[in-house]
Write an enzyme that holds these catalytic residues in place. Sequence first.
Site, PDB file in Angstrom:
ATOM      1  N   HIS A  32      48.214  51.625  44.601  1.00 24.03           N
ATOM      2  CA  HIS A  32      46.819  51.757  44.193  1.00 24.03           C
ATOM      3  C   HIS A  32      46.042  50.562  44.738  1.00 24.03           C
ATOM      4  CE1 HIS A  32      43.254  51.994  41.603  1.00 24.03           C
ATOM      5  NE2 HIS A  32      43.557  53.265  41.467  1.00 24.03           N
ATOM      6  N   GLU A  41      47.989  59.899  40.293  1.00 25.94           N
ATOM      7  CA  GLU A  41      48.249  61.194  40.915  1.00 25.94           C
ATOM      8  C   GLU A  41      49.663  61.698  40.636  1.00 25.94           C
ATOM      9  OE1 GLU A  41      47.440  61.173  45.060  1.00 25.94           O
ATOM     10  OE2 GLU A  41      45.347  60.613  44.827  1.00 25.94           O
TER      11      GLU A  41
END
Length: 387
Positions: free
Chosen positions: A273, A326
């Site tokens: 991320h 996700e």
Amino acid sequence: MPAASTETAPLDVPRGLAGVIVTDTALGDVRGREGFYHYRHYSAIELAESRSFEDVWYLMFHGELPGRAESAGFAARTAALRHLPPEVREALPGIARAGAASGPLAGLRTALSLLGAAAGFRPVYDLDAGHRREDALAACAAVPTVLTALHRLGQGLRPVEPRDDLPFAANYLYMLTGREPDAARASAVERYLVATVDHGFNASTFTARVVASTGADTAACLVAAIGALSGPLHGGAPSRALDTLDAIGTPDRIDGWIRAQVLAGGRIMGFGHPVYRTEDPRSRMLRSVAQSFGGPLADFAVQVERQVEAILAELKPGRELHTNVEFYAGVVMELCGLPREMFTPTFCAARMVGWSANILEQAEDSKIIRPAARYVGPPPPQPVPAP
């Protein structure tokens, strides 16, 4: 090198405005090194685990959590706004046909523009705070109806009209499938929706605020945000993480598949991320949700996560690479029966609230966002060649 032309002295900033503070906000923040983010002054994860989507929506729009009576009134009010104007409802079959290859998210941009026109949205510059909030409420409430209708029309099915008696998440699943969901699936989707309402000054949120700073109407601001979200470098796709699980297939293939991907320079979807340097708190919560369902998919996802993190720690020492939202979002939505092509649209349905809250906040500032650029082309003026 000549400076950019601007009224104030230009400042050199990092590419992509990384780390540059462009405004003040009371809506929330992401503290990446701590693995923490918040809505207003509350932990977003704690809200996802304890409050309804409607309560968090109220919080983002009003700055405080509602009491019991306020909560019921707000839920009833927003439920009544789920029904589409006739002009929008009648246009959806054509939008679905025209965008069959692109999917509901692309169709939403067209439908939302039409909704704004049909509902008489006016520039936020010309409205007071109350009228701006009304437009934002109408848009946020209608988007799930539009997205589910476009999906069903694309599958050759009739849209399902919203039910005013169901909470936001349960109604979303009902409109998508035509069946009232069981409590466990409705709760799981609601927790996901709450956890993705807002997440700092990401590209789509900043885009919404840039357009709002021009004084444009709420629909225009939201359409711009959706356009930013549609880019693969921003919105991503939880379905891609499931594609990774599908490609690995079985536990005995995890090590070899992951090592081959990493050594070839490939990306492991669902890991890493740009902000978090520790575990993504959204992933941690959604892992728990997935494990509450149990079953082969949840068990396999946990096994893949553990082995991928071990391999990445070995092959990329010093880098903190963990699952992002996700990875387990895809698992949870799969377990709740959502089709993969609706994963990102579902994320969009939640993020509408965060975008709208940012639009409302930006509209209070009359200063247009207008940065400068440095010209690097041939020195002007050059002679204009004869035709």
